[in-house]
Design a protein around this motif. Structure first.
Motif, PDB file in Angstrom:
ATOM      1  N   ASP A 123       0.820  -1.225   0.000  1.00 46.90           N
ATOM      2  CA  ASP A 123       0.000   0.000   0.000  1.00 46.90           C
ATOM      3  C   ASP A 123       0.850   1.269   0.000  1.00 46.90           C
TER       4      ASP A 123
ATOM      5  N   ASN B 211      -5.122  -1.034   2.370  1.00 46.28           N
ATOM      6  CA  ASN B 211      -4.973  -0.744   3.795  1.00 46.28           C
ATOM      7  C   ASN B 211      -5.850   0.457   4.161  1.00 46.28           C
TER       8      ASN B 211
ATOM      9  N   ASN C 289      -4.481   3.408   6.218  1.00 47.61           N
ATOM     10  CA  ASN C 289      -3.300   4.132   5.739  1.00 47.61           C
ATOM     11  C   ASN C 289      -3.607   5.635   5.781  1.00 47.61           C
TER      12      ASN C 289
END
Length: 108
Positions: free
Chosen positions: A17, A47, A50
């Motif tokens: 990611d 993710n 994130n």
């Protein structure tokens, strides 16, 4: 050059990611906003926590004058990491929103 390196990193590990995030950030810097948003959306898909990708997607939306999505994504970034309240107040990517009342509600 950075973009080529990131494309290679994604090719080697498409589930990374942060590589997708960095590709999105690089594309934002190149003013290739639609491509940047796709890369950042992929980072978030991989993710959802994130925070950096959420912040960067907010930046990209702000740069393309999409206030609604910029603020929505910025709110999510701040939910995940409150440091982004302060970052957004001085980040040039949000300059077009600094005087906006809705923006001020989010960062104050």
């Amino acid at each position: 050059e950075a973009l080529k390196a990131l494309e290679k990193a994604i090719e080697l590990n498409p589930k990374n990611d942060m590589a997708w995030n960095n590709q999105g950030l690089t594309l934002n810097n190149l003013k290739r906003y639609e491509e940047a948003l796709k890369a950042l959306e992929k980072a978030i898909e991989l993710n959802p926590k994130n925070d950096i990708a959420w912040y960067n997607i907010a930046c990209g939306n702000s740069l393309k004058n999409d206030k609604q999505n910029a603020l929505k994504n910025l709110e999510q970034a701040i939910r995940l990491n409150t440091k982004f309240k302060e970052n957004a107040k001085t980040d040039e990517d949000f300059k077009n929103l600094w005087e906006d009342d809705d923006f001020k509600k989010i960062v104050n």
